[in-house]
Design a protein around this motif. Sequence first.
Motif, short mmCIF file in Angstrom:
data_model
loop_
_atom_site.label_atom_id
_atom_site.label_comp_id
_atom_site.label_asym_id
_atom_site.label_seq_id
_atom_site.Cartn_x
_atom_site.Cartn_y
_atom_site.Cartn_z
N PRO A 196 -28.11 85.89 98.07
CA PRO A 196 -28.98 84.76 97.69
C PRO A 196 -29.05 83.73 98.81
O PRO A 196 -28.10 83.56 99.58
CB PRO A 196 -28.29 84.19 96.45
N SER A 197 -30.14 83.03 98.90
CA SER A 197 -30.35 82.04 99.95
C SER A 197 -29.24 80.98 99.95
O SER A 197 -28.91 80.41 98.90
CB SER A 197 -31.71 81.36 99.76
N TYR B 132 -37.43 95.90 86.18
CA TYR B 132 -38.44 95.91 85.12
C TYR B 132 -38.51 94.56 84.41
O TYR B 132 -39.60 93.98 84.23
CB TYR B 132 -38.14 97.02 84.11
N LEU B 133 -37.37 94.02 83.99
CA LEU B 133 -37.36 92.76 83.26
C LEU B 133 -37.78 91.59 84.14
O LEU B 133 -38.36 90.61 83.66
CB LEU B 133 -35.98 92.52 82.65
N THR B 134 -37.50 91.68 85.43
CA THR B 134 -37.98 90.65 86.36
C THR B 134 -39.49 90.67 86.44
O THR B 134 -40.14 89.62 86.37
CB THR B 134 -37.37 90.87 87.75
N GLU B 135 -40.06 91.85 86.58
CA GLU B 135 -41.52 91.97 86.66
C GLU B 135 -42.20 91.56 85.36
O GLU B 135 -43.34 91.08 85.38
CB GLU B 135 -41.91 93.39 87.05
N GLN B 136 -41.50 91.74 84.24
CA GLN B 136 -42.08 91.36 82.94
C GLN B 136 -41.88 89.87 82.63
O GLN B 136 -42.28 89.41 81.55
CB GLN B 136 -41.42 92.19 81.82
N LYS B 137 -41.24 89.13 83.53
CA LYS B 137 -40.97 87.69 83.35
C LYS B 137 -40.00 87.41 82.21
O LYS B 137 -39.92 86.28 81.72
CB LYS B 137 -42.27 86.90 83.13
N THR B 138 -39.27 88.43 81.78
CA THR B 138 -38.31 88.25 80.69
C THR B 138 -37.16 87.34 81.09
O THR B 138 -36.56 86.67 80.24
CB THR B 138 -37.75 89.63 80.26
N LEU B 139 -36.85 87.29 82.38
CA LEU B 139 -35.67 86.57 82.87
C LEU B 139 -36.02 85.21 83.46
O LEU B 139 -35.22 84.63 84.19
CB LEU B 139 -34.95 87.43 83.91
N LYS B 140 -37.20 84.68 83.15
CA LYS B 140 -37.68 83.47 83.82
C LYS B 140 -36.83 82.24 83.51
O LYS B 140 -36.83 81.27 84.28
CB LYS B 140 -39.13 83.20 83.45
N ALA B 141 -36.05 82.27 82.41
CA ALA B 141 -35.21 81.11 82.07
C ALA B 141 -33.98 81.02 82.97
O ALA B 141 -33.34 79.97 83.07
CB ALA B 141 -34.78 81.18 80.61
N PHE B 142 -33.65 82.13 83.64
CA PHE B 142 -32.48 82.14 84.51
C PHE B 142 -32.88 81.73 85.93
O PHE B 142 -33.96 82.08 86.41
CB PHE B 142 -31.84 83.52 84.52
N ASP B 143 -31.98 81.04 86.60
CA ASP B 143 -32.27 80.60 87.97
C ASP B 143 -32.02 81.69 89.00
O ASP B 143 -32.54 81.62 90.11
CB ASP B 143 -31.41 79.37 88.31
N LEU B 144 -31.22 82.67 88.64
CA LEU B 144 -30.86 83.71 89.60
C LEU B 144 -30.60 85.02 88.86
O LEU B 144 -29.93 85.03 87.84
CB LEU B 144 -29.58 83.29 90.35
N THR B 145 -31.15 86.10 89.39
CA THR B 145 -30.87 87.44 88.85
C THR B 145 -30.18 88.25 89.93
O THR B 145 -30.66 88.33 91.07
CB THR B 145 -32.16 88.16 88.42
N LEU B 146 -29.05 88.85 89.56
CA LEU B 146 -28.27 89.68 90.48
C LEU B 146 -28.04 91.04 89.85
O LEU B 146 -28.10 91.21 88.63
CB LEU B 146 -26.92 89.03 90.79
N VAL B 147 -27.74 92.02 90.70
CA VAL B 147 -27.41 93.37 90.23
C VAL B 147 -26.15 93.82 90.95
O VAL B 147 -25.98 93.58 92.15
CB VAL B 147 -28.55 94.37 90.51
N TYR B 148 -25.24 94.47 90.20
CA TYR B 148 -24.03 95.01 90.82
C TYR B 148 -23.82 96.45 90.32
O TYR B 148 -23.00 96.71 89.44
CB TYR B 148 -22.81 94.15 90.51
N PRO B 149 -24.59 97.40 90.87
CA PRO B 149 -24.44 98.80 90.45
C PRO B 149 -23.39 99.52 91.28
O PRO B 149 -23.18 99.22 92.46
CB PRO B 149 -25.84 99.37 90.75
N THR B 150 -22.71 100.47 90.66
CA THR B 150 -21.69 101.25 91.36
C THR B 150 -21.82 102.73 91.02
O THR B 150 -22.18 103.10 89.90
CB THR B 150 -20.27 100.78 90.97
N ALA B 151 -21.55 103.57 92.03
CA ALA B 151 -21.44 105.02 91.84
C ALA B 151 -22.68 105.66 91.24
O ALA B 151 -22.59 106.69 90.58
CB ALA B 151 -20.21 105.36 90.98
N GLY B 152 -23.84 105.07 91.47
CA GLY B 152 -25.05 105.56 90.83
C GLY B 152 -25.77 106.62 91.64
O GLY B 152 -25.75 106.62 92.88
N ALA B 153 -26.41 107.54 90.94
CA ALA B 153 -27.34 108.45 91.59
C ALA B 153 -28.61 107.67 91.93
O ALA B 153 -28.84 106.57 91.44
CB ALA B 153 -27.66 109.62 90.67
N THR B 154 -29.46 108.25 92.78
CA THR B 154 -30.66 107.58 93.25
C THR B 154 -31.70 107.50 92.14
O THR B 154 -32.10 108.53 91.61
CB THR B 154 -31.25 108.36 94.44
#
Length: 440
Positions: free
Chosen positions: A260-261, A220-242
């Motif tokens: 990442p590339s 959501y925040l990526t699509e809203q351009k909220t994170l544009k100041a960061f060069d890289l966005t990563l996610v590390y979720p664990t044990a989550g339901a779908t």
Amino acid sequence: MTNPTLDAYQQIFGMACLVGRSSGYKGTAIELQLQLQYDLSFYLNNVPPVTVMGQTSPSVADSSVTPVLGSWNLVWGPALLEENNDGVADNAVFVAQCDAVAFPGGPVMPAYVVAIAATNPDSLYDWEAEDFSVSQVVNWSTYNPSDFSPSGYNGTDPYISLGTATGVSNLLKLTTASSAAAPGTTLEQFLSSVQPAVDTAVIFCGHSLAGALSPTLALYLTEQKTLKAFDLTLVYPTAGATPGETHFASLFNSTFPVLPSGWEPQSLPYQSWNTMHWNNLDVVPHAWQKQDLQQIANLYGHSPNFGTAATLSVLQSLAMLDSSRSGAVYTRIQNSSLSGTLQHSDGGSAISVPPQSLKDYVEQLFIQHVEMYSGIPADSSNPEVTGLILPQPLPKPAYPKLVPGVSSVTKAELIERIVSQIIGWISSHALSALKPVLEA
């Protein structure tokens, strides 16, 4: 400073463990927020002082922590939701920052971590409004966290569960207290105002409920351009339901590649980004994909006790019914399973395998969902168990203290609460299914 003993993946998971400490207490919203803030002062630098506990200056992380976890600073939060004023935390989140994180197979770079709390087993709101609310879905293409409602599934747009939509909305509504870091701001306001150094990453992490919320919030925040100041966005979720159905999973996977590339793949099972890591003996991540739900009743073996077997069978059937009711096909985001091991005791008390009772089942569930990821210390009758991500739990304060008004919750109390939540959920769903018959 030398490199910490935990790698970047383990450090990030450690942050998810820290924010999850909010589930261990009861109190008012401000008391719970102060307690989590006080706990964080043992692990992180620059946590604002909790004056009621005698602190007068920002924290310096304990010397037992930094060689393990690294040197992290609290920069926002913690913020916490107590939806029903019932003495328990329903959602919690904080943001920490480190000047130099050595990413395995990648560069050394500064990083911010958005750590989101897991389900609080003592929170009826978590269970009902966020975890189990999957029979209705929300169209991701039109999702507005401040104003949304479920809609019919059209088979072409990406959709998330109503529970996931509610959880993300709650996180974005939270405003930091005057005593917290970056007071009086929302998470989105803070992240959009950050002016990070060049080549800085932002990482979203969370366990259990937050294993569904963290990838969804990051998208959501990526699509809203909220994170544009960061060069890289990563996610590390664990044990989550779908969190959503097929089109949502495809959207997440295409937005967040596993590596990442230019980064080199790593060999250990827990070492991949933008991937939901889950213990194959953990019940929670078996929801809500149909073929996985079909395993939950007998995940620890078929119970020889008729009543227990019947209860688990009904639980499985009702979960499958809820999962299919909207017409959306729940589909995991890219994921990687970790190999758990069944445990036969819990701190000296035996756990029957296969389960003889619902309590046996829930005790095994609790171990597999919580402790197997972060390791189980040795006790008088059992050797230590190496965790699937952390080898052993993070260091703990020798003399933990409680904020005035706060009481701690024991593991036994949490297990008892989970049993009652499961029975209550089965009862309410069974009555709902029978209502048309009874009214005929």
